[in-house]
Each structure stands twice: as structure tokens, then as C-alpha cells.
Write an enzyme that holds these catalytic residues in place. Structure first.
Site, short mmCIF file in Angstrom:
data_model
loop_
_atom_site.label_atom_id
_atom_site.label_comp_id
_atom_site.label_asym_id
_atom_site.label_seq_id
_atom_site.Cartn_x
_atom_site.Cartn_y
_atom_site.Cartn_z
N SER B 38 0.82 -1.22 0.00
CA SER B 38 0.00 0.00 0.00
C SER B 38 0.85 1.26 0.00
O SER B 38 0.47 2.27 -0.58
CB SER B 38 -0.90 0.03 1.24
N GLU B 59 2.77 -2.60 14.96
CA GLU B 59 3.26 -1.23 14.85
C GLU B 59 4.05 -0.79 16.07
O GLU B 59 5.04 -0.06 15.96
CB GLU B 59 2.09 -0.27 14.61
N PHE B 84 -2.68 3.70 12.70
CA PHE B 84 -1.84 2.68 13.35
C PHE B 84 -0.46 3.24 13.67
O PHE B 84 0.20 2.81 14.61
CB PHE B 84 -1.78 1.43 12.48
#
Lengths: 268, 313
Positions: B38, B59, B84
């Protein structure tokens, strides 16, 4: 240092830590006492370091993730010459260089800031990875508490270290069986730590964390290409009788100078 | 007209900039949390496999690893979707990075309504507010690929040390700048002069502000447009100057108006030169699925909303 010298060094660290804690008269005595032998073995023999050059790039690094055990590490660093012994009176003093939880920006020899539990192992992974990328022949050590393993981030980091084969990373778990609110088994049991960490793809050893020779032998065995963990079977408050006796209410305590002097007499 | 070498996609600008920096500097490291497909960083991951670290869907750990890498001299860029990269990792950014005085760049993509069909779970209207209370952190929201490339390029160098959050749309962005435009972190860019009102904007709202200024000029209102791509440290001097010269502000942001750019600017004017301010932004609502243009309508983030705000006095 040989085994006997490391045993003597552990005694010195314990006594020095107690005297340091006696100045404010309160502090995280339990978890400081339980890592003393490990610090003696690391700073007595295994850690590649230079007290005159605390930021030497090739040094081995230590991330004390259970940052509240700072007083024991401060005593160790002072004894190894990172700073004058008199500085130990600055523990928890406003504006001082020895805060309750370790801070890399304040104290020579402290490699990483910690205190919000569960974060140190991730940082240790990054250090180990960075050193390996640059071809530096050094190791990263990280000390976490057993209660600290409640924090999920540890398990993310355990996965990460195995995925990236961080063979230059060694984790100590100070398994002193007590967290702030009580026995870990009563608050949030983490079960079989060794089996769990093994299942995450690590090489895992278990030793008596107060047996200097056993800790030393364990460390000499961690040359695996995968990350290694050493589970330290320890006693919270070890060596400070009043603190040991107060378990499981010995995470943070207040104490008198007389109490401290009386346990020091026992130790010596 | 788009010029050659000016990528239309924000994520291409990010990846190309980091590749060219990494070719020259071994300290540049890219980290991601299972969003490389992405973030547009695949070419970097292919070209520098050793310096591209996929941390998996973790994360908090990624932020710690980034801190550790910077501790031994690396310059890590850690990407995840904005929510995130901030909500999920706030304490790690606070303690392991900022409080520890380390040197990390965090990329939070898909800000606000640009998260579109990923919907409310992925649509951060709060990311800047969360990070703004962390001392010393720098918060940036570039408007287009040229701005992004310039800013990211600067952050690859030694002139900047600390924690930098770059809030960036991943996909198309309306072109605002010409190739070669330069940016000073901490300083707003006056894109269009005007004397009746100043419109401060950042990110996707810069293009909306320019459109609004065009429309306002047709009705005889002279609007100044400022790209306030640095939210922190805020450009106090420019805000004071605009207050004195235009006497009135509109702040347009793809973010909750609570804890947003408007609040940051209001804090400055309240102290230096109080002026009336209209807040064009998300009025304390959660996100939802939709096309970006539909969501801009729903949340009041269009040029028309800015024009309406200008007329509301």
C-alpha cells in the site's frame, strides 16, 4: 573476572545499591535486588564496554527494559567507573542524573531509556539489527521482568527477533514471580515462560539467577545463530531480608537507614 | 500540465525520494508494518532488501525497532496507515523515541477522508492531535508530491534530528507546486496573496483553499492562501503577520477541529493578535466508508465550505 571475583562483585553491587536506595529512603528495591548477579556477570566478564567512552560504537549494549531496576545498574556503573560513587546520592533527586527509571540522556553508561514497560525488547531488536547491518561485532542484551511480559509488545518483539535471526541478541527474563500488585500467578500468570519463548523460535536456557556461575555458564553458551533467552529464577528483594520477607508487596517500598544498614551487615 | 519527473502519486514520490537517498547513504532504513503493497515502497524493498524491514502487523514493535536503529546511527522511516502509526503506537513514539531523544521519521498515510473505502477504522481525524502533545516532535503534512519529495529528502540528511511525523495521502494529490519548489520546515508558504482574509490549510485542503480563493475573488473578497504544512513547530511569525494584515482567518483541515491546525493557530493569535477564526474541518465525528469526494462533502471539507465560512460573518 573469574567466578569468585564476580561473586564478590555481586556483593559489592548489592551493598552499593542498598546504600544508594537508603539516601531517598524509598524505591524499587525488589526488582533491583533480583538482577544483581546478572549485572555482576555482565559487567564483570561478558559485556564489551569502555567506561571512559560510554558511546563507543563497538560496545555491547544493554537495554534495561524493566527501567525501575535502575538503582542496581547505577551502582554497577559507578563501581565500574562510569561516574563517581558520590553521584549515587543523586538517586531520585530533582534535577539529578539518576532518575527512578533509566534515562539514556541523563546517565553515562545507560544505553536506553525505559520505564513504560514492554518497550525495551523492541528497541534491543533495532540495536542488534543496526549493529549487524553495519558489521559491528557486538551483542545487545536486554533485561525484562516476568510481570513485564504481560505487555503484548514483548511478544511482537520475540517474533521479530526470530524472523530476523538476531543471533547477536540475548534476553534475560528476571523471573522473580512478583509484579506490583502481587504474585504474578495471582495477577496475570504467564505460565511456562521457557516453553513460550522457545515456541517463538528462540534458544532458551533456564538458570538460578542468583548463582553467578550458572548465569556465567549460560552466557558462555549463547552463540547460537538465533536469538537467545536466559530465564533467571530469582527472588524479588534478594539479599535484603526485610524486602524479601515483604513479598509480594516489595515492588516499591519505603525503608529506614537502620533497616538498610542491618541487611548490609548480613551481606558482608 | 504535469511536468516530467513529477510523480502524480504521493507514494511514488515517497519511494523515489527514499531510494535516491538510500543509494547515497547506508543509514537510510525503511520499516513497514505489512503495508508495503500500500505504501508504494515495494521498489525500495526490492532494491535494498537488507535495509527494508517488514515488521509484520505489529506497529508498536516497529516504533521500538526504529528507535533502536536510530540509537546506532541509522535514519529510519517507519510507515503505517496514520491511525496505526499514531493511535496504536503513541506510547512507543513518546517514550522509546521522543523522550529518549532519538531520531526517527514516521510516515502516517491515508489521513482523514483520503482513507476513503477503508472507512472509520482507518480514517484518522486525530493523528496530529495525538502527537502534538509530545514535546519536540515535528508534525508535517505536505500538499503534493513535490512538497513531499522535498520534505522527505531534507529529512534524509543530517540537518534534522528528532522525531518527525509526515502525514501523507498515498494516492493522487492535486498539483500545487512546480518542480524545484523548496520548503522550510517550520515555515508556512504563502501561495497567494490577499488582504481581506487568510486561509490556512494543509494536505488536501490546500488545493481546496486555492479554489475557494478563486471563487471568493469573483465576489470581490481578496483571500490570502497559506500552505501551513508544518503544524508543529507552528509558524508564529507568519500567523501574527497574517492576522495584522488580513484581520480574519479561515483554517481548513482534513482533521478533527479539536486538537487540529485551527486550534494551533488560534493559540497563537489569542496571544499575539486576536482575530476571528472560522474552522473548516471535521466537527468531532468518526470516519466512514465512501469515495473521497463524497466524504469531503459529508464532512464539510470542500472549497464551497471554505467559501461559505468566508461569508459566515
Amino acid at each position: 573476572m573469574d567466578i569468585q571475583e564476580m561473586k564478590d562483585f555481586a556483593k559489592q553491587i548489592r551493598v552499593t545499591t542498598l546504600r544508594e536506595l537508603a539516601v531517598p529512603g524509598f524505591g524499587h528495591i525488589g526488582g533491583a535486588m533480583s538482577i544483581v548477579e546478572t549485572l555482576a556477570v555482565l559487567y564483570g566478564k561478558y559485556l564489551k564496554h569502555d567506561p571512559k567512552n560510554p558511546l563507543w560504537a563497538e560496545r555491547d549494549k544493554l537495554v534495561l527494559s524493566k527501567g525501575h531496576s535502575g538503582p542496581a545498574l547505577y551502582a554497577t556503573l559507578a563501581l565500574r567507573g562510569y561516574f563517581p560513587m558520590e553521584m549515587l546520592t543523586e538517586l531520585n533527586r530533582v534535577g539529578g542524573r539518576l532518575p527512578s527509571h533509566v534515562d539514556r540522556t541523563k546517565t553515562p553508561g545507560i544505553d536506553m531509556t525505559a520505564g513504560s514497560l514492554g518497550q525495551g525488547l523492541s528497541v534491543a531488536c533495532g540495536i542488534a539489527l543496526g549493529d549487524r547491518l553495519d558489521g559491528r561485532d557486538c551483542r545487545t542484551y536486554c533485561i525484562v521482568g516476568d510481570g513485564e511480559l504481560n505487555e503484548g509488545q514483548n511478544w511482537e518483539a520475540l517474533m521479530f527477533a526470530a524472523q530476523y535471526n538476531l543471533g547477536n541478541l540475548t534476553l534475560f527474563v528476571d523471573n522473580n514471580k512478583v509484579q506490583l500488585d502481587g504474585w504474578t500467578n495471582d495477577i496475570m500468570s504467564i505460565g511456562n515462560i521457557k516453553a513460550k519463548i522457545q515456541e517463538f523460535g528462540w534458544n532458551v536456557l533456564s538458570v538460578d539467577g542468583h548463582d553467578v556461575e550458572a548465569v556465567s555458564n549460560a552466557l558462555s553458551g549463547v552463540v547460537a545463530p538465533i536469538p537467545s533467552a536466559i530465564i533467571l529464577d530469582t527472588i524479588k528483594g534478594k539479599g535484603a531480608e526485610f524486602a524479601e520477607a515483604a513479598a509480594p508487596n516489595n515492588h516499591h517500598m519505603t525503608f529506614t537507614a537502620e533497616q538498610i544498614e542491618s541487611v548490609i551487615k548480613e551481606i558482608l | 500540465m504535469k511536468k516530467e519527473n513529477s510523480p502524480t502519486l504521493m507514494r511514488e514520490a515517497l519511494c523515489n525520494t527514499l531510494i535516491s537517498a538510500a543509494e547515497k547513504d547506508a543509514r537510510i532504513i525503511a520499516l513497514d508494518a505489512d503495508l508495503v503493497s500500500s505504501s508504494g515502497m515495494k521498489p525500495f524493498f526490492k532494491k535494498f532488501p537488507d535495509r527494508a524491514i517488514n515488521c509484520g502487523i505489529a506497529e508498536a514493535n516497529m516504533m521500538g525497532v526504529a528507535a533502536g536503529l536510530s540509537l546506532v546511527g541509522k535514519i529510519p522511516f517507519a510507515h503505517s496507515f496514520g491511525p496505526f502509526a499514531t493511535r496504536r503506537s503513541c506510547d512507543q513514539i513518546f517514550i522509546s523515541q521522543a523522550y529518549a531523544k532519538l531520531n526517527v521519521r514516521i510516515i502516517g498515510s491515508d489521513p482523514g477522508v483520503t482513507a476513503a473505502y477503508n472507512g472509520g477504522t482507518h480514517m484518522p481525524f486525530e493523528d496530529m492531535a495525538i502527537l502534538r502533545s509530545i514535546p519536540d516532535i515535528t508534525l508535517l503534512e505536505p500538499a503534493d508530491p513535490i512538497a513531499l519529495a522535498d520534505i522527505v529528502g531534507k529529512l534524509c540528511g543530517d540537518d534534522y534530528y528528532g522525531i518527525y511525523y509526515i502525514r501523507m495521502a498515498r494516492k493522487e494529490a492535486v498539483k500545487v507546486y512546480e518542480t524545484g519548489a523548496s520548503f522550510t520546515i517550520g515555515k508556512g508558504n504563502v501561495l497567494r496573496d490577499g488582504k481581506d482574509v487568510t486561509i490556512f490549510a494543509s494536505g488536501i485542503m490546500v488545493a481546496e483553499a486555492l479554489l475557494a480563493a478563486d471563487q471568493l475573488s469573483e465576489s470581490g473578497v481578496s483571500a490570502r492562501v497559506v500552505d501551513m504544512f508544518t503544524w508543529k513547530p507552528i509558524d508564529v511569525e507568519l500567523i501574527a503577520k497574517c492576522a495584522a494584515e488580513t484581520g480574519r482567518f479561515i483554517v481548513a483541515e482534513n482533521h478533527n477541529i479539536y486538537g487540529g491546525l485551527g486550534g494551533a493557530i488560534a493559540e497563537v493569535t489569542a496571544k499575539t493578535h486576536p482575530v476571528p477564526i472560522e474552522f473548516v474541518g471535521v466537527k468531532d465525528r468518526f470516519g466512514q466508508v465512501g469515495k473521497q469526494s463524497e466524504l469531503q462533502e459529508i464532512y464539510g471539507l470542500t472549497a464551497a465550505d471554505i467559501v461559505k465560512a468566508a461569508a459566515s460573518r
